[in-house]
Design a protein around this motif. Structure first.
Motif, PDB file in Angstrom:
ATOM      1  N   ALA A  28      35.759  22.694  46.383  1.00 32.06           N
ATOM      2  CA  ALA A  28      34.987  23.785  45.770  1.00 32.06           C
ATOM      3  C   ALA A  28      33.734  24.102  46.573  1.00 32.06           C
ATOM      4  O   ALA A  28      32.622  23.704  46.202  1.00 32.06           O
ATOM      5  CB  ALA A  28      34.633  23.415  44.326  1.00 32.06           C
ATOM      6  N   PRO A  29      33.913  24.804  47.672  1.00 32.12           N
ATOM      7  CA  PRO A  29      32.722  25.262  48.392  1.00 32.12           C
ATOM      8  C   PRO A  29      31.967  26.275  47.516  1.00 32.12           C
ATOM      9  O   PRO A  29      32.541  26.812  46.554  1.00 32.12           O
ATOM     10  CB  PRO A  29      33.296  25.913  49.649  1.00 32.12           C
ATOM     11  CG  PRO A  29      34.729  26.209  49.339  1.00 32.12           C
ATOM     12  CD  PRO A  29      35.158  25.265  48.275  1.00 32.12           C
ATOM     13  N   ALA A  30      30.732  26.525  47.806  1.00 35.13           N
ATOM     14  CA  ALA A  30      29.865  27.332  46.938  1.00 35.13           C
ATOM     15  C   ALA A  30      30.517  28.641  46.499  1.00 35.13           C
ATOM     16  O   ALA A  30      30.437  29.018  45.330  1.00 35.13           O
ATOM     17  CB  ALA A  30      28.542  27.601  47.661  1.00 35.13           C
TER      18      ALA A  30
ATOM     19  N   SER B  59      29.832  18.312  43.620  1.00 36.96           N
ATOM     20  CA  SER B  59      29.144  17.975  44.869  1.00 36.96           C
ATOM     21  C   SER B  59      29.055  19.258  45.694  1.00 36.96           C
ATOM     22  O   SER B  59      29.501  20.317  45.241  1.00 36.96           O
ATOM     23  CB  SER B  59      29.913  16.901  45.635  1.00 36.96           C
ATOM     24  OG  SER B  59      31.061  17.483  46.212  1.00 36.96           O
ATOM     25  N   MET B  60      28.543  19.159  46.883  1.00 40.85           N
ATOM     26  CA  MET B  60      28.405  20.360  47.711  1.00 40.85           C
ATOM     27  C   MET B  60      29.772  20.977  47.992  1.00 40.85           C
ATOM     28  O   MET B  60      29.880  22.185  48.166  1.00 40.85           O
ATOM     29  CB  MET B  60      27.723  20.022  49.051  1.00 40.85           C
ATOM     30  CG  MET B  60      26.235  19.686  48.922  1.00 40.85           C
ATOM     31  SD  MET B  60      25.304  21.004  48.095  1.00 40.85           S
ATOM     32  CE  MET B  60      25.307  22.267  49.375  1.00 40.85           C
ATOM     33  N   THR B  61      30.794  20.152  48.029  1.00 32.16           N
ATOM     34  CA  THR B  61      32.104  20.681  48.433  1.00 32.16           C
ATOM     35  C   THR B  61      33.197  20.492  47.386  1.00 32.16           C
ATOM     36  O   THR B  61      34.310  20.959  47.568  1.00 32.16           O
ATOM     37  CB  THR B  61      32.575  19.978  49.716  1.00 32.16           C
ATOM     38  OG1 THR B  61      32.536  18.567  49.475  1.00 32.16           O
ATOM     39  CG2 THR B  61      31.700  20.331  50.904  1.00 32.16           C
ATOM     40  N   THR B  62      32.912  19.784  46.311  1.00 27.51           N
ATOM     41  CA  THR B  62      33.977  19.497  45.324  1.00 27.51           C
ATOM     42  C   THR B  62      33.505  19.692  43.888  1.00 27.51           C
ATOM     43  O   THR B  62      32.297  19.661  43.593  1.00 27.51           O
ATOM     44  CB  THR B  62      34.466  18.041  45.430  1.00 27.51           C
ATOM     45  OG1 THR B  62      33.367  17.184  45.110  1.00 27.51           O
ATOM     46  CG2 THR B  62      35.017  17.719  46.801  1.00 27.51           C
TER      47      THR B  62
ATOM     48  N   GLU C 205      42.248  15.032  45.104  1.00 24.28           N
ATOM     49  CA  GLU C 205      42.632  13.758  44.498  1.00 24.28           C
ATOM     50  C   GLU C 205      42.942  13.999  43.027  1.00 24.28           C
ATOM     51  O   GLU C 205      42.293  14.826  42.380  1.00 24.28           O
ATOM     52  CB  GLU C 205      41.452  12.783  44.642  1.00 24.28           C
ATOM     53  CG  GLU C 205      41.770  11.352  44.291  1.00 24.28           C
ATOM     54  CD  GLU C 205      40.543  10.457  44.484  1.00 24.28           C
ATOM     55  OE1 GLU C 205      39.551  10.899  45.108  1.00 24.28           O
ATOM     56  OE2 GLU C 205      40.580   9.331  43.979  1.00 24.28           O
ATOM     57  N   GLU C 206      43.934  13.273  42.517  1.00 29.97           N
ATOM     58  CA  GLU C 206      44.263  13.435  41.089  1.00 29.97           C
ATOM     59  C   GLU C 206      44.622  12.067  40.512  1.00 29.97           C
ATOM     60  O   GLU C 206      45.364  11.302  41.118  1.00 29.97           O
ATOM     61  CB  GLU C 206      45.447  14.395  40.938  1.00 29.97           C
ATOM     62  CG  GLU C 206      45.833  14.615  39.486  1.00 29.97           C
ATOM     63  CD  GLU C 206      46.913  15.681  39.302  1.00 29.97           C
ATOM     64  OE1 GLU C 206      46.958  16.645  40.078  1.00 29.97           O
ATOM     65  OE2 GLU C 206      47.711  15.515  38.362  1.00 29.97           O
ATOM     66  N   VAL C 207      44.074  11.768  39.358  1.00 30.25           N
ATOM     67  CA  VAL C 207      44.384  10.515  38.668  1.00 30.25           C
ATOM     68  C   VAL C 207      44.775  10.852  37.243  1.00 30.25           C
ATOM     69  O   VAL C 207      44.117  11.664  36.595  1.00 30.25           O
ATOM     70  CB  VAL C 207      43.155   9.579  38.578  1.00 30.25           C
ATOM     71  CG1 VAL C 207      43.616   8.152  38.355  1.00 30.25           C
ATOM     72  CG2 VAL C 207      42.261   9.695  39.774  1.00 30.25           C
ATOM     73  N   ARG C 208      45.848  10.218  36.755  1.00 30.73           N
ATOM     74  CA  ARG C 208      46.200  10.486  35.352  1.00 30.73           C
ATOM     75  C   ARG C 208      46.650   9.207  34.657  1.00 30.73           C
ATOM     76  O   ARG C 208      47.151   8.272  35.275  1.00 30.73           O
ATOM     77  CB  ARG C 208      47.270  11.568  35.248  1.00 30.73           C
ATOM     78  CG  ARG C 208      48.633  11.155  35.763  1.00 30.73           C
ATOM     79  CD  ARG C 208      49.525  12.338  36.079  1.00 30.73           C
ATOM     80  NE  ARG C 208      49.439  13.395  35.099  1.00 30.73           N
ATOM     81  CZ  ARG C 208      49.998  14.614  35.243  1.00 30.73           C
ATOM     82  NH1 ARG C 208      50.680  14.913  36.280  1.00 30.73           N
ATOM     83  NH2 ARG C 208      49.894  15.530  34.348  1.00 30.73           N
ATOM     84  N   THR C 209      46.439   9.199  33.366  1.00 27.77           N
ATOM     85  CA  THR C 209      46.914   8.088  32.542  1.00 27.77           C
ATOM     86  C   THR C 209      48.339   8.395  32.119  1.00 27.77           C
ATOM     87  O   THR C 209      48.807   9.513  32.275  1.00 27.77           O
ATOM     88  CB  THR C 209      46.077   7.947  31.266  1.00 27.77           C
ATOM     89  OG1 THR C 209      46.277   9.136  30.484  1.00 27.77           O
ATOM     90  CG2 THR C 209      44.617   7.757  31.560  1.00 27.77           C
TER      91      THR C 209
END
Lengths: 537, 165
Positions: free
Chosen positions: B93-95, B116-119, B145-149
């Motif tokens: 996610a850049p600005a 963050s600045m980029t995410t 990155e992706e994390v799931r239960t």
């Protein structure tokens, strides 16, 4: 306060354990030290697996959980095959193993093995004891779990430091496990449906499995068969639940079974399975039973119903209790035509003459069964000898033991030792092949050391006969790794252990051997020379 | 066919390995498995999503019931359950893309839990299908990155799977 290792011995005493089978090592030494002060008899085997098999034979004769012991690491790992063997045949065992000190678990120290992890697929339940105070409760639960419901082996792994911890000992009087409530009686509505199916059946058939011994339901089955005139057959595990003398008995079914039993399964209209899991050796595919056949299945383990064969009328419960409920409703019936038909399928066995210097093993076993006393326990090993024994030994009032589910070679000698110790008044005959005998012949020392009198018969054909037969029939006579050349002279082996023996190579010697086997109280070893071309069935 | 099985077990060491071992050695396929303690600290609840036919599910239920540590097993029908899984997605996610991603988050019900600045990191707890939709929409922006239960499930209405009488 007492040491936990002493508490372990007291737990066994509280469970009325008289004999245990084992092999010590450093990690189980605290327990062995306390065992010395108790009246419990310890049988030192020569390999841990055989300790497990001996306990297996002992449990099957006493009908109660039997105890085997091994040390940590390799000792426990050697026990694994025996645990799996007991699991496959639903035999109640308490397997006690030593473990390295708690704070060393997971560090790969000397003689460390994750035995609860390794045994998980083959145990009914297992414990790795982490808190010494829980030991009495764990032992109480273990005996309860092993011996009730569908019986099976329970493993208790006890780290050495735990064995040496001081605890307040009190053996629990009762046991309460909220997640374990074995079924007893059957559902009454279902029993009425079963009764209706049996009453309407034209060609009913009872198929008895090994579960019947766990439930001690032999009398009930005979009664039901008598009153309702229902013919009966058994699986291999069910052999000796029904006397071969009974006119309503039609033999063992399956790929190695007899014609009358297999045709009976195919032609019956109601098949009543009792404590049988319908393994692949009994009924190869569900298709070998006609689709129109109504299948009634009693088992204490709901997971066995519908697993290998669909049941039209499932009945979960203890066979003895369920059969009592059924007997309360049973009225006399006749199935003359059906029984006559099955009788017409029975044939007197024909024992073909074998080449000079060999005997027919089936005839020998059949003649032996005529001579031995009615209550003899016969232990068959695994291979051709097992099938010859299963189909030729006429069991009237005795027991037949074998490793039916796992088919573990080397089972017979140690299991026979256990069976004899469980009931010294009954003769015990172990029948092996020359392959399976060599997997546990070291246990002759155990028998000698502890004064266990056995009759041992080895069928020598100088091959791993059953595998050889597969190679002959399926692999076009390409024999590989089945010759037992290099085997020792078994008669010399027997005499090295101080056991009287003889070799049988003809009818006359067979007669003489059978006479000694059936009349002497001492151990006796017989080697029968068999032609390698003698088939399994 | 997917089946949702709820299992109440004694909160003992080794229970999870007994259950996962059972699945592998009996040849049952697990899509997901989620475990956590219940309001009673002695009891854990495991939700298992199994892929298989009726025979398989019946065997799974029966074999689970044979484990001594298993207190209760229930197979939940798909129309009687509420199922959720939790997902954390770190997306590029850049600005100049932030606003778009924030709009997507708002529409889909995802929340932004880190930036963050980029995410941007999104969190969403929803059904498998809805999460899949969000994934598809967010994918072009670049999922880092992706994390799931695993899925957890509870019955609709007043019905419940507990040990209480």
């Amino acid at each position: 306060m007492i040491k936990a290792c002493e508490a372990m011995v007291k737990c066994l005493e509280a469970e009325n354990v008289k004999v245990v089978f084992g092999y010590p090592g450093a990690a189980i030494c605290p327990f062995y030290d306390k065992l010395l002060d108790s009246g419990i008899r310890h049988i030192l085997v020569r390999h841990e697996a055989n300790g497990g098999h001996a306990a297996n034979g002992y449990a099957r004769i006493t009908g109660r959980p039997a105890v085997c012991i091994a040390t940590s690491g390799p000792g426990a790992l050697n026990l694994l095959t025996a645990i799996a063997t007991a699991y496959a045949d639903s035999i109640p065992l308490i397997c006690i193993t030593g473990q390295v000190n708690s704070d060393q678990i997971g560090r790969d120290v000397f003689q460390e093995a994750d035995i609860t992890g390794a045994a998980e697929p083959f145990v009914k339940h297992s414990y790795l004891v982490k808190n010494a105070d829980e030991l009495p409760k764990i032992f109480k639960e273990a005996f309860y779990i092993a011996g009730t419901g569908r019986p099976g082996p329970v493993l208790i792994d006890v780290p050495m430091d735990i064995q040496n911890t001081l605890i307040d000992f009190e053996y629990p009087e009762s046991v309460e496990i909220r997640s374990y409530k074995p079924t007893g009686k059957g559902n009454y509505a279902q029993i009425k449906r079963v009764m209706k199916a049996l009453n309407e059946a034209k060609r009913p058939l009872i198929c008895v499995g090994g579960g019947v011994f766990a439930s001690n339901a032999q009398t009930e089955i005979k009664e039901l068969s008598d009153i309702m005139q229902i013919p009966a057959i058994t699986t291999m595990m069910g052999i000796s639940a029904f006397s071969t003398d009974n006119p309503l008995f039609f033999g063992m079914l399956g790929m190695h079974g007899v014609k009358s039993a297999n045709i009976a399964v195919k032609d019956c209209d109601v098949l009543f399975l009792i404590g049988a899991r319908v393994g692949d050796r009994a009924v190869r595919t569900p298709l070998s039973v006609e689709e129109s056949t109504t299948i009634i299945h009693i088992d204490i383990d709901p997971a066995e119903i519908g697993k290998n064969m669909n049941a039209d009328l499932p009945l979960v419960g203890d066979a003895k209790l369920v059969l009592r409920q059924i007997l309360d409703l049973a009225k006399p019936l006749e199935h003359k035509e059906w029984i006559e038909y099955l009788n017409s399928l029975k044939s007197e066995p024909v024992y073909e003459k074998t080449k000079d210097g060999t005997i027919n093993p089936r005839k020998f076993i059949s003649d032996l069964s005529d001579a031995m006393s009615d209550n003899t326990t016969v232990v068959a090993d695994v291979g051709q000898n097992q099938i010859w024994t299963a189909t030729s030994y006429k069991i009237r009032n005795g027991r037949f033991l074998t490793s039916g589910g796992m088919g573990t070679m080397g089972y017979a000698i140690p299991a026979a030792i256990g069976a004899k110790l469980a009931d010294s008044g009954r003769p015990v005959v172990a029948i092996c092949g020359d392959g399976s005998f060599q997997m546990s012949l070291m246990e002759l020392a155990t028998a000698v050391q502890h004064g266990v009198k056995l009759k041992i018969i080895v069928m020598t054909n100088r091959y791993l006969g059953m595998v050889r037969e597969v190679q002959q029939n399926v692999y076009h006579n390409r024999y590989t790794a089945v010759s037992l050349d290099g085997s020792p002279d078994f008669i010399t082996i027997a005499s090295a252990y101080g056991i009287d023996s003889m070799r049988v190579t003809n009818e006359e010697e067979a007669k003489k051997a059978i006479e000694i086997l059936s009349s002497s109280d001492e151990s006796f070893f017989v080697e029968c020379i068999v032609d390698e071309h003698t088939a399994t069935i | 066919m997917k089946h949702t099985i709820s299992v109440l077990v004694e909160n003992h060491a080794g229970v999870l390995s007994r259950i996962s071992g059972l699945f592998s050695r009996r040849g049952f396929n697990i899509d997901s498995l989620a475990v956590g303690v219940t309001d009673d600290p002695a009891v854990s609840r495991i939700t298992i999503i199994v892929d298989g036919n009726e025979y398989t599910v019946e065997q799974v239920e029966k074999q689970l019931n044979k484990l001594i540590d298993v207190i209760k097993v229930k197979c939940l029908e798909s129309d009687e359950l509420l199922a959720r899984e939790l997902v954390l997605i770190k997306v590029s996610a850049p600005a100049d893309r932030r606003a778009e991603i924030m709009t997507i988050a708002e529409i889909t019900g995802a929340s932004i839990i880190d930036i963050s600045m980029t995410t941007i990191t999104l969190q969403i707890a929803d059904t498998n299908a809805h999460i899949h939709r969000l994934e598809e929409i967010i994918r072009p922006y670049g999922i880092i990155e992706e994390v799931r239960t695993g899925t957890i499930a509870i019955q609709k209405g007043a019905e419940s799977i507990t040990l209480k009488k």
